[in-house]
Design a protein around this motif. Structure first.
Motif, PDB file in Angstrom:
ATOM      1  N   THR A 398       0.846  -1.199   0.000  1.00 33.78           N
ATOM      2  CA  THR A 398       0.000   0.000   0.000  1.00 33.78           C
ATOM      3  C   THR A 398       0.874   1.239   0.000  1.00 33.78           C
ATOM      4  O   THR A 398       2.083   1.166   0.164  1.00 33.78           O
ATOM      5  N   CYS A 400       2.495   4.667   1.350  1.00 31.00           N
ATOM      6  CA  CYS A 400       2.965   5.126   2.659  1.00 31.00           C
ATOM      7  C   CYS A 400       1.947   6.114   3.247  1.00 31.00           C
ATOM      8  O   CYS A 400       1.200   6.754   2.502  1.00 31.00           O
ATOM      9  N   PRO A 433      -4.084   0.465  -3.007  1.00 33.08           N
ATOM     10  CA  PRO A 433      -5.382   0.362  -3.641  1.00 33.08           C
ATOM     11  C   PRO A 433      -5.450   1.278  -4.860  1.00 33.08           C
ATOM     12  O   PRO A 433      -5.359   2.482  -4.740  1.00 33.08           O
ATOM     13  N   ASN A 620     -16.764   5.268   7.623  1.00 34.39           N
ATOM     14  CA  ASN A 620     -15.575   4.574   7.116  1.00 34.39           C
ATOM     15  C   ASN A 620     -14.981   5.186   5.849  1.00 34.39           C
ATOM     16  O   ASN A 620     -14.195   4.539   5.158  1.00 34.39           O
ATOM     17  N   TYR A 623     -11.364   5.326   6.680  1.00 36.06           N
ATOM     18  CA  TYR A 623     -10.776   4.032   7.046  1.00 36.06           C
ATOM     19  C   TYR A 623     -10.766   3.060   5.866  1.00 36.06           C
ATOM     20  O   TYR A 623      -9.747   2.450   5.567  1.00 36.06           O
ATOM     21  N   SER A 624     -11.913   2.946   5.201  1.00 36.66           N
ATOM     22  CA  SER A 624     -12.031   1.950   4.136  1.00 36.66           C
ATOM     23  C   SER A 624     -11.836   2.548   2.742  1.00 36.66           C
ATOM     24  O   SER A 624     -11.187   1.937   1.896  1.00 36.66           O
ATOM     25  N   SER A 627      -8.590   4.505   2.824  1.00 39.64           N
ATOM     26  CA  SER A 627      -7.665   3.449   3.275  1.00 39.64           C
ATOM     27  C   SER A 627      -6.397   4.025   3.875  1.00 39.64           C
ATOM     28  O   SER A 627      -5.294   3.527   3.612  1.00 39.64           O
ATOM     29  N   CYS A 628      -6.543   5.065   4.658  1.00 41.66           N
ATOM     30  CA  CYS A 628      -5.344   5.614   5.290  1.00 41.66           C
ATOM     31  C   CYS A 628      -4.858   4.646   6.363  1.00 41.66           C
ATOM     32  O   CYS A 628      -5.616   4.294   7.264  1.00 41.66           O
ATOM     33  N   PRO A 629      -3.606   4.212   6.277  1.00 44.56           N
ATOM     34  CA  PRO A 629      -3.125   3.212   7.234  1.00 44.56           C
ATOM     35  C   PRO A 629      -2.958   3.749   8.655  1.00 44.56           C
ATOM     36  O   PRO A 629      -2.778   2.968   9.584  1.00 44.56           O
ATOM     37  N   ALA A 630      -3.030   5.075   8.817  1.00 45.69           N
ATOM     38  CA  ALA A 630      -2.873   5.628  10.169  1.00 45.69           C
ATOM     39  C   ALA A 630      -4.186   5.623  10.942  1.00 45.69           C
ATOM     40  O   ALA A 630      -4.208   5.927  12.125  1.00 45.69           O
ATOM     41  N   ILE A 631      -5.264   5.297  10.255  1.00 48.05           N
ATOM     42  CA  ILE A 631      -6.561   5.281  10.942  1.00 48.05           C
ATOM     43  C   ILE A 631      -6.891   3.845  11.340  1.00 48.05           C
ATOM     44  O   ILE A 631      -6.858   2.932  10.517  1.00 48.05           O
ATOM     45  N   PHE A 632      -7.156   3.673  12.606  1.00 48.83           N
ATOM     46  CA  PHE A 632      -7.391   2.342  13.173  1.00 48.83           C
ATOM     47  C   PHE A 632      -8.822   2.252  13.694  1.00 48.83           C
ATOM     48  O   PHE A 632      -9.457   3.267  13.971  1.00 48.83           O
ATOM     49  N   ILE A 645       1.895   6.623  13.312  1.00 51.64           N
ATOM     50  CA  ILE A 645       1.912   6.331  11.876  1.00 51.64           C
ATOM     51  C   ILE A 645       1.463   7.541  11.059  1.00 51.64           C
ATOM     52  O   ILE A 645       1.930   7.753   9.941  1.00 51.64           O
TER      53      ILE A 645
END
Lengths: 670, 224
Positions: A398, A400, A433, A620, A623-624, A627-632, A645
């Protein structure tokens, strides 16, 4: 690391070095006195160039990143024709790009040693595809060496230059990705002085047309025949002093003679086979032959192997297409050698050959009689997996955190449908993505040219389609220069009905951030290469509609896309959009360089983003969809930003439909 | 001694490769022979990263011929004259990869990444993992569930009784102000539990005082 790169460039022989496979090849080229080192960046051999071009390197001024492998090959060939030693580094797909000069360089020959280091990638671990690059030698007639370990890679790469000069042919050294990224020990050999190019002496040998080309082909065939019969290979040595290995030359193969079955392998698989036989406790019952020169195969060496014993069973342990099997089966047929052959009928011709698979195959063939079932790599894995409670889920590569490509694809996805066509290329922008159902991730920007025909078939013509398919092509700045320019020029000439996005992040990011022609220097002492304006190139190509946009201005970008895609229903002009935002990892380095340039640490302000739980509707989108990887997401399904992150790009803040993301200013540094 | 096999895994940006680099140097110095490989992926963050290290005792002894000058007399310190290539460096003819079930030590900076090595794990494996889990973006887009740590714990304890976990990221933040040092704490934990395979003194030559301090702090953490 306290011990650094300095030892790598020792001129002394006999020093123990810890090297990667890619580094071992670099050391070999350094020891050989390569006077010109060229590359177009490509995993898995990036480190080879990076070491030779590093600030500590005595040959750093001899190193250059070239626009593509085709041009690099020509440059290296010219240097070699003038008597210098040249070294070109490329991944296996790069060989496709320089295939044309590779073919005729074998006809013209070389003067100074010319070595091509190629990183292959069985299993496509770091590439867009896999293929057996060794097969190029069957038609280019360029010799190939496959070293088996780190020490041998140093020696063979060095000796390959001498070999190239002896036969006046370019020589290829092939190392696979697992080995390139492997680490082991090697001994330094002495480093020779740099062998520079000198005066170029003209010769008709370099002319390759018509009858002269046929004559050169004939001479090349004779040269290959001499190589096949070279008696320096093989021999009666005992190179490890334990009596097990019979050949002694630096470039000789390995032959462990124990009668029994003969396992033929090459490169890193020699150690795989050795260890598997030891673990199966049949190492003293079977023989192994592993040529170092895998094209052309050396006849005296082969005769020594096959004359040593009447082997009834021959097993070829190699990945991909069966390069040795094809050649040695032919040799056996010509020499009326009969044996049961197991090769590609037992080992898949695709994917990486893993140790457990190889061991199982050898076990079935050598420890159990009569079991000739085809062994599938997939079957073996599945058999083992079912014993476990959890199975791994795929993790796609994905972007960064803070990557401008994420913002770009997020916005683009709002305007295209699965019915539309998106063509991509190689590089970061090919990573998921990518928000499309189809992305032709092809090397060298070919998707733009494909877009020309696709837009004719589905878009402009459209007779066979229910509705118009919009054609979008995407190319990074590095690939634009590498091979995209010609296709864009063609698109402009034919006014192709497509929108071409040129994602200019200023770096060849995926392979480790090598500079491109759009790179701004990080500081005064860094990259000082020529800078080129993509916009001016497009103008010169006759592209009528050129737009520039920053993907971090999401609303503005979406407005532009809206205009483009709405306008597409009527307009037919080829449109190029330069999407410009520097790679975030390098932008941060730039900030850090600015911070420390004057030696005084400064106080900086940055933006901090936080999700306000009371406002978050858990739609979402961040999040979805982004698709930011820093969001959990926590166990209760609530979203939060992981600040370890988060990069602070603020795209989530811009896209949140509920205004649930707050920003605040924080200070750091000082 | 048979070869010992280590898996180190995590995601891009977590420091897997730095951890691997420290361990490789220390193990090479201590044992004299290592091999293995990395799966690095691209330069970008958060992709799968893994390293394999294989080492074996007995190769640092001159008599065992780790450094063989080609004359038949093995000698690690035997300088070979300029421009003379050595004939061989080691009799350590191990494959880069190793057999299923043969992992001795598995270090995971993201707990779910170790599932990719299910085949390599067995009852002989010492597993040390961070409790940190990051759902892949493909799972997020599909709006699918991802592993919880309790599930992973159950899974790994089915494989081996020697399963150790810790909140290394948060502990690193507490100690050093940043989660990036989780790799060093995890390395320290490994050193404490590896029964001498690697000791603190082995690593000291290869890192600076700050990193060594963090590794030492990791060695002092309590088991979970």
């Amino acid at each position: 690391m306290k011990d650094g790169i300095n030892d790598f460039f020792t001129r002394e022989a006999g020093k123990r070095l810890i090297l990667s496979g890619a580094g071992a090849a670099a050391r070999g080229a350094y020891e050989a006195g390569a006077g010109l080192v060229l590359t177009y960046p490509g995993s898995p051999v990036v480190e080879t160039f990076d070491l030779l071009a590093s600030p500590e390197s005595p040959v750093k001024d001899r190193c250059a990143i070239v626009i593509n492998e085709h041009v690099a090959y020509h440059q290296a060939l010219g240097y070699s024709l003038a008597g210098g030693r040249s070294f070109i580094i490329m991944k296996h797909v790069g060989v496709n790009v320089c295939a044309d000069p590779m073919h005729y360089s074998a006809y013209t020959g070389v003067n100074g040693g010319m070595v091509i280091l190629t990183g292959s990638d069985p299993g496509a671990n770091c590439s867009t595809g896999e293929f057996d690059v060794r097969f190029y030698s069957l038609h280019t007639h360029i010799p190939i060496f496959e070293p088996r370990d780190f020490n041998e890679t140093v020696i063979i790469t060095k000796k390959a230059f001498e070999f190239s000069e002896r036969y006046k042919l370019p020589v290829m050294v092939v190392i696979p990705s697992a080995f390139c990224y492997g680490v082991g020990s090697a001994l330094s050999g002495g480093a020779l002085d740099i062998k520079n190019g000198g005066e170029f002496i003209n010769s008709r040998d370099y002319t390759n047309v018509g009858a002269l080309a046929v004559k050169r082909h004939e001479l090349l065939a004779a040269k290959i025949e001499r190589m096949r019969m070279d008696e320096e290979f093989g021999g009666d040595g005992d190179r490890d002093g334990n009596g097990g290995e019979k050949f002694c030359g630096d470039l000789s193969g390995r032959f462990v003679f124990n009668k029994g079955a003969l396992i033929i392998t090459s490169g890193i698989y020699y150690n795989f086979v050795s260890e598997a036989l030891r673990e199966l406790k049949i190492d003293d019952l079977n023989s192994i032959y592993s040529p170092a020169l895998t094209y052309p195969l050396n006849i005296p060496e082969l005769l020594q192997v096959f004359n040593s014993h009447n082997f009834e069973k021959i097993i070829f342990a190699e990945d991909l297409e069966g390069f040795l099997e094809i050649q040695i089966s032919s040799f056996m047929a010509h020499n009326k050698i009969n044996a049961d052959i197991f090769g590609k009928n037992k080992i898949n011709g695709f994917g990486e050959l893993k140790y457990p698979v190889l061991k199982q195959i050898l076990s079935q063939l050598l420890c159990r009689s009569g079991n000739n079932a085809q062994i599938s790599i997939t079957e073996i894995n599945n058999d083992n997996e079912k014993d476990f409670y959890l199975q791994p889920l795929p993790r796609e590569g994905t972007f960064c955190p803070g990557c401008p490509h994420r913002a770009f694809f997020y916005a683009l996805n709002k305007f295209i449908s699965e019915y539309d066509v998106i063509g991509g290329d190689i590089g970061c922008s090919s990573l998921p993505p990518h928000f499309s159902s189809w992305l032709a991730c092809m090397n060298s920007g070919t998707s733009i040219a494909s877009g020309v025909s696709l837009s004719i078939a589905g878009g402009r013509g459209g007779q066979s389609c229910e509705k118009k398919q919009r054609v979008v092509s995407i190319i990074g700045d590095s690939t634009f220069f590498h091979s995209g320019m010609q296709t864009i020029m063609q698109c402009a000439a034919s006014n192709s009905d497509q929108i071409c996005f040129i994602l200019d992040n200023g770096w060849t990011a995926m392979t480790g951030h090598q500079p491109t022609f759009t790179t701004r220097p990080l500081n005064e002492s860094s990259h000082d290469g020529q800078r080129v304006s993509i916009k001016k190139i497009l103008e010169a190509f006759g592209v009528k509609r050129i737009l520039e946009i920053d993907p971090f201005r999401v609303d503005k970008f979406k407005a532009l896309l809206n205009e483009l895609f709405e306008a597409k229903t009527g307009a037919k002009d080829f449109t190029a959009v330069i999407v410009r935002r520097e790679c975030r990892m390098m932008a941060k380095k730039r900030e850090a360089a600015r911070n420390t340039n004057d030696g005084v640490k400064k106080l900086f302000k940055t933006l901090n983003y936080q999700i306000i739980k009371e406002r978050c509707a858990q739609c979402n989108e961040c999040y979805s969809v982004l698709s930011c990887p820093a969001i959990f997401k926590d166990d209760g399904g609530e979203l939060y930003i992981n600040h370890d992150i988060c990069d602070g790009c603020g795209i989530c803040f811009q896209i949140c439909p509920n205004g649930a993301i707050a920003k605040s200013e924080v200070e750091y540094g000082g | 001694m048979a070869a010992k096999n280590i898996i180190i895994t995590g995601m891009g940006g977590q420091g897997v490769l730095y951890l691997t680099s420290l361990m490789r140097q220390a193990l090479l110095k201590k044992y004299g022979a290592i091999t293995g490989y990395d799966n690095r992926g691209g330069a970008q963050r958060l992709g799968h990263v893994a390293s394999i290290i294989r080492f074996e005792d007995g190769f640092n002894d001159e008599a065992d011929g780790c450094i063989n000058d080609g004359t038949g007399s093995a000698n690690a310190n035997n300088a070979i004259s300029q421009n003379t290539a050595p004939q061989s460096v080691s009799t350590f003819t191990r494959a880069l990869d190793f057999d299923d079930g043969a992992c001795d030590y598995a270090l995971s900076l993201e707990a779910s990444e170790l599932l990719k090595f299910n085949d390599k794990l067995s009852g002989r494996s010492l597993i040390i993992t961070d409790e940190f889990i990051m759902a892949p973006t493909n799972i997020r887009r599909a709006d699918a569930a991802y592993f919880k740590f309790s599930e992973l714990k159950r899974h790994f304890t089915q494989i081996t009784a020697r399963f150790i976990h810790g909140d290394f990221r948060n502990e690193a933040k507490r100690i050093s102000g940043g989660a990036q040092a989780a790799n060093l704490l995890l390395l320290g934990r490994f050193i404490a539990l590896s029964e001498g395979a690697l000791e603190l003194k082995d690593i000291n030559d290869f890192c600076d005082a700050r990193d060594f301090n963090l590794i030492t702090r990791g060695a002092q953490m309590e088991n979970k």
